[in-house]
Motif scaffolding. Structure first.
Motif, mmCIF file in Angstrom:
data_model
loop_
_atom_site.group_PDB
_atom_site.id
_atom_site.type_symbol
_atom_site.label_atom_id
_atom_site.label_comp_id
_atom_site.label_asym_id
_atom_site.label_seq_id
_atom_site.Cartn_x
_atom_site.Cartn_y
_atom_site.Cartn_z
ATOM 1 N N ILE A 1 0.829 -1.215 0.000
ATOM 2 C CA ILE A 1 0.000 0.000 0.000
ATOM 3 C C ILE A 1 0.862 1.263 0.000
ATOM 4 O O ILE A 1 0.643 2.150 -0.827
ATOM 5 C CB ILE A 1 -1.006 -0.023 1.164
ATOM 6 C CG1 ILE A 1 -2.029 -1.128 0.920
ATOM 7 C CG2 ILE A 1 -1.710 1.322 1.302
ATOM 8 C CD1 ILE A 1 -3.002 -1.317 2.048
ATOM 9 N N PRO A 2 1.871 1.396 0.897
ATOM 10 C CA PRO A 2 2.681 2.615 0.829
ATOM 11 C C PRO A 2 3.503 2.729 -0.462
ATOM 12 O O PRO A 2 3.687 3.831 -0.985
ATOM 13 C CB PRO A 2 3.611 2.527 2.035
ATOM 14 C CG PRO A 2 3.208 1.356 2.822
ATOM 15 C CD PRO A 2 2.190 0.594 2.061
ATOM 16 N N VAL A 3 3.952 1.612 -0.993
ATOM 17 C CA VAL A 3 4.745 1.655 -2.230
ATOM 18 C C VAL A 3 3.878 2.092 -3.400
ATOM 19 O O VAL A 3 4.277 2.968 -4.183
ATOM 20 C CB VAL A 3 5.414 0.283 -2.498
ATOM 21 C CG1 VAL A 3 6.000 0.219 -3.889
ATOM 22 C CG2 VAL A 3 6.481 -0.002 -1.459
ATOM 23 N N VAL A 4 2.712 1.516 -3.533
ATOM 24 C CA VAL A 4 1.817 1.889 -4.641
ATOM 25 C C VAL A 4 1.329 3.326 -4.467
ATOM 26 O O VAL A 4 1.258 4.090 -5.438
ATOM 27 C CB VAL A 4 0.638 0.895 -4.751
ATOM 28 C CG1 VAL A 4 -0.365 1.352 -5.788
ATOM 29 C CG2 VAL A 4 1.155 -0.497 -5.092
ATOM 30 N N GLY A 5 1.011 3.717 -3.236
ATOM 31 C CA GLY A 5 0.605 5.097 -2.986
ATOM 32 C C GLY A 5 1.699 6.088 -3.327
ATOM 33 O O GLY A 5 1.441 7.134 -3.929
ATOM 34 N N ALA A 6 2.929 5.756 -2.949
ATOM 35 C CA ALA A 6 4.069 6.621 -3.278
ATOM 36 C C ALA A 6 4.271 6.705 -4.794
ATOM 37 O O ALA A 6 4.610 7.767 -5.326
ATOM 38 C CB ALA A 6 5.331 6.110 -2.606
ATOM 39 N N TYR A 7 4.038 5.581 -5.489
ATOM 40 C CA TYR A 7 4.144 5.587 -6.949
ATOM 41 C C TYR A 7 3.168 6.590 -7.555
ATOM 42 O O TYR A 7 3.539 7.369 -8.437
ATOM 43 C CB TYR A 7 3.891 4.195 -7.534
ATOM 44 C CG TYR A 7 3.496 4.244 -8.984
ATOM 45 C CD1 TYR A 7 4.447 4.508 -9.965
ATOM 46 C CD2 TYR A 7 2.168 4.109 -9.382
ATOM 47 C CE1 TYR A 7 4.090 4.602 -11.293
ATOM 48 C CE2 TYR A 7 1.804 4.200 -10.699
ATOM 49 C CZ TYR A 7 2.763 4.441 -11.651
ATOM 50 O OH TYR A 7 2.409 4.544 -12.961
ATOM 51 N N PHE A 8 1.919 6.556 -7.109
ATOM 52 C CA PHE A 8 0.919 7.475 -7.671
ATOM 53 C C PHE A 8 1.300 8.926 -7.413
ATOM 54 O O PHE A 8 1.215 9.766 -8.312
ATOM 55 C CB PHE A 8 -0.467 7.182 -7.104
ATOM 56 C CG PHE A 8 -1.124 5.987 -7.727
ATOM 57 C CD1 PHE A 8 -1.412 5.960 -9.082
ATOM 58 C CD2 PHE A 8 -1.454 4.887 -6.967
ATOM 59 C CE1 PHE A 8 -2.012 4.861 -9.663
ATOM 60 C CE2 PHE A 8 -2.057 3.783 -7.536
ATOM 61 C CZ PHE A 8 -2.336 3.766 -8.885
ATOM 62 N N ILE A 9 1.724 9.241 -6.215
ATOM 63 C CA ILE A 9 2.081 10.618 -5.880
ATOM 64 C C ILE A 9 3.343 11.055 -6.619
ATOM 65 O O ILE A 9 3.410 12.158 -7.167
ATOM 66 C CB ILE A 9 2.226 10.771 -4.358
ATOM 67 C CG1 ILE A 9 0.858 10.562 -3.696
ATOM 68 C CG2 ILE A 9 2.811 12.125 -3.993
ATOM 69 C CD1 ILE A 9 0.901 10.436 -2.210
ATOM 70 N N LEU A 10 4.329 10.178 -6.673
ATOM 71 C CA LEU A 10 5.572 10.506 -7.373
ATOM 72 C C LEU A 10 5.355 10.656 -8.879
ATOM 73 O O LEU A 10 5.918 11.561 -9.503
ATOM 74 C CB LEU A 10 6.624 9.431 -7.087
ATOM 75 C CG LEU A 10 8.037 9.704 -7.568
ATOM 76 C CD1 LEU A 10 8.607 10.929 -6.870
ATOM 77 C CD2 LEU A 10 8.909 8.489 -7.302
ATOM 78 N N SER A 11 4.531 9.811 -9.455
ATOM 79 C CA SER A 11 4.272 9.929 -10.895
ATOM 80 C C SER A 11 3.539 11.227 -11.218
ATOM 81 O O SER A 11 3.803 11.851 -12.252
ATOM 82 C CB SER A 11 3.480 8.724 -11.405
ATOM 83 O OG SER A 11 2.174 8.726 -10.909
ATOM 84 N N LEU A 12 2.653 11.666 -10.322
ATOM 85 C CA LEU A 12 1.975 12.952 -10.534
ATOM 86 C C LEU A 12 2.966 14.109 -10.436
ATOM 87 O O LEU A 12 2.936 15.033 -11.253
ATOM 88 C CB LEU A 12 0.850 13.128 -9.526
ATOM 89 C CG LEU A 12 0.047 14.418 -9.626
ATOM 90 C CD1 LEU A 12 -0.681 14.495 -10.964
ATOM 91 C CD2 LEU A 12 -0.942 14.522 -8.482
ATOM 92 N N ALA A 13 3.872 14.043 -9.473
ATOM 93 C CA ALA A 13 4.873 15.109 -9.319
ATOM 94 C C ALA A 13 5.804 15.173 -10.518
ATOM 95 O O ALA A 13 6.101 16.260 -11.043
ATOM 96 C CB ALA A 13 5.668 14.891 -8.039
ATOM 97 N N ILE A 14 6.266 14.027 -10.990
ATOM 98 C CA ILE A 14 7.183 14.008 -12.132
ATOM 99 C C ILE A 14 6.473 14.463 -13.397
ATOM 100 O O ILE A 14 7.046 15.215 -14.199
ATOM 101 C CB ILE A 14 7.803 12.608 -12.287
ATOM 102 C CG1 ILE A 14 8.750 12.346 -11.117
ATOM 103 C CG2 ILE A 14 8.532 12.462 -13.610
ATOM 104 C CD1 ILE A 14 9.275 10.934 -11.037
ATOM 105 N N THR A 15 5.238 14.048 -13.586
ATOM 106 C CA THR A 15 4.473 14.510 -14.748
ATOM 107 C C THR A 15 4.289 16.016 -14.699
ATOM 108 O O THR A 15 4.410 16.688 -15.727
ATOM 109 C CB THR A 15 3.106 13.805 -14.803
ATOM 110 O OG1 THR A 15 3.313 12.403 -14.931
ATOM 111 C CG2 THR A 15 2.273 14.309 -15.969
ATOM 112 N N SER A 16 4.034 16.559 -13.508
ATOM 113 C CA SER A 16 3.895 18.012 -13.366
ATOM 114 C C SER A 16 5.170 18.728 -13.788
ATOM 115 O O SER A 16 5.111 19.746 -14.488
ATOM 116 C CB SER A 16 3.567 18.371 -11.918
ATOM 117 O OG SER A 16 2.403 17.758 -11.499
ATOM 118 N N LEU A 17 6.297 18.201 -13.370
ATOM 119 C CA LEU A 17 7.566 18.818 -13.744
ATOM 120 C C LEU A 17 7.797 18.766 -15.247
ATOM 121 O O LEU A 17 8.241 19.747 -15.857
ATOM 122 C CB LEU A 17 8.723 18.128 -13.017
ATOM 123 C CG LEU A 17 8.800 18.383 -11.521
ATOM 124 C CD1 LEU A 17 9.883 17.510 -10.889
ATOM 125 C CD2 LEU A 17 9.073 19.843 -11.243
#
Length: 83
Positions: free
Chosen positions: A47-63
């Motif tokens: 759960i924390p790994v998949v959750g971190a993936y979603f948040i990190l992918s949103l941040a990287i896409t934003s950049l």
């Protein structure tokens, strides 16, 4: 997932919207079911790994969307610094 990535590769700003939608539904699924399609039974920290993936992918896409926008539309400061 594929459509968000395709939009990002095409340098379209809509990639952020699709990534945000993907992140919302992914985090909603995690929070409402408490699992990611049975992954917790295989990996305790799924759960924390998949959750971190979603948040990190949103941040990287934003950049990337911001960077591509600056490159495609020209940065105001760089345009004024012509020699």
């Amino acid at each position: 997932f594929v459509y968000a990535l395709t939009e990002l590769m095409d340098r379209r700003a809509w990639a952020f919207f699709w990534e945000l939608l993907k992140c919302f539904f992914g985090l909603y699924t995690l929070s409402s079911t408490g699992d990611w399609f049975g992954a917790v039974s295989l990996f305790q920290f799924a759960i924390p790994v998949v959750g971190a993936y979603f948040i990190l992918s949103l941040a990287i896409t934003s950049l990337f969307v911001y960077k591509h926008y600056q490159e495609d539309h020209g940065d105001g400061l760089k345009a004024r610094q012509t020699v």
